[in-house]
Structures are given as C-alpha cells and as structure tokens.
Motif scaffolding. Structure first.
Motif, mmCIF file in Angstrom:
data_model
loop_
_atom_site.group_PDB
_atom_site.id
_atom_site.type_symbol
_atom_site.label_atom_id
_atom_site.label_comp_id
_atom_site.label_asym_id
_atom_site.label_seq_id
_atom_site.Cartn_x
_atom_site.Cartn_y
_atom_site.Cartn_z
ATOM 1 N N SER A 127 8.868 -49.608 9.492
ATOM 2 C CA SER A 127 9.967 -50.033 9.995
ATOM 3 C C SER A 127 9.744 -50.370 11.613
ATOM 4 O O SER A 127 8.886 -49.845 12.275
ATOM 5 N N THR A 128 10.740 -51.194 12.329
ATOM 6 C CA THR A 128 10.882 -51.562 13.579
ATOM 7 C C THR A 128 11.681 -50.351 14.195
ATOM 8 O O THR A 128 11.490 -50.277 15.534
ATOM 9 N N LEU A 129 12.408 -49.487 13.641
ATOM 10 C CA LEU A 129 13.025 -48.389 14.146
ATOM 11 C C LEU A 129 12.130 -47.362 14.598
ATOM 12 O O LEU A 129 10.973 -47.203 14.428
ATOM 13 N N SER A 130 12.862 -46.511 15.515
ATOM 14 C CA SER A 130 12.106 -45.455 16.029
ATOM 15 C C SER A 130 12.236 -44.092 15.182
ATOM 16 O O SER A 130 13.305 -43.975 14.505
ATOM 17 N N ALA A 131 11.390 -43.202 15.338
ATOM 18 C CA ALA A 131 11.735 -41.759 14.685
ATOM 19 C C ALA A 131 12.984 -41.387 14.719
ATOM 20 O O ALA A 131 13.597 -40.735 13.996
#
Length: 90
Positions: free
Chosen positions: A42-46
C-alpha cells in the motif's frame, strides 16, 4: 509503496471478520495465508491503515500494523502464497 503486516485479535466470541477483511482488501494488494495475519502492499502509512481499521473494530480488539523490511523467511505455504511473498517483500 510499502509492504505491511497486519495482525489482529477480535476478542468478542463469535465476532464476524467479514467487514474487517473487506476493509483490509481495500487498502492495497493483499496476501492472506494465515488466519489473523495479512500482508498488504500500500501507499498508505501504518498509522493511516491502523486508523481506518480501528473504526470497524471493537474497543477490546487488538491490532498490529507494521512495515516489513526487505528480509523474510517462511515455510509451508502453497505456491500462490509463496509467489506473492517473493514478488512483494522487497
């Protein structure tokens, strides 16, 4: 893009995992070859992933979202699971 490990424990007996599983699948390309463990590209952060999933979990549930490094070892998975790992843990 990063690969994250997502692990959870839904503490309420008889909990329905359907909504949580669908939310995880929406995060990115996913691997789900262990019961309560997912790997997601994913390109999202944790933190963003955690915040999204927390919205559909109970207060007594547990959740871990951690970015993986480029090193991993595994055993016993079928070809599809192993192929995904080779292609996505970099």
């Amino acid at each position: 893009m990063n690969t994250y490990i997502i692990g959870y424990d839904l503490d309420k007996p008889g909990q329905d995992y359907t909504h949580l599983n669908e939310a995880i699948k929406e995060i990115g390309t996913w691997w789900h070859c262990l019961d309560s463990t997912w790997l997601v590209r994913s390109t999202l952060s944790a933190t963003t992933i955690r915040d999204r999933l927390m919205k559909i979990m109970d207060n007594n549930d547990e959740l871990l979202v951690a970015k993986l490094s480029n090193e991993a070892a595994w055993f016993g998975f079928n070809k599809n699971c192993t192929d995904w790992l080779h292609q996505n843990i970099k």
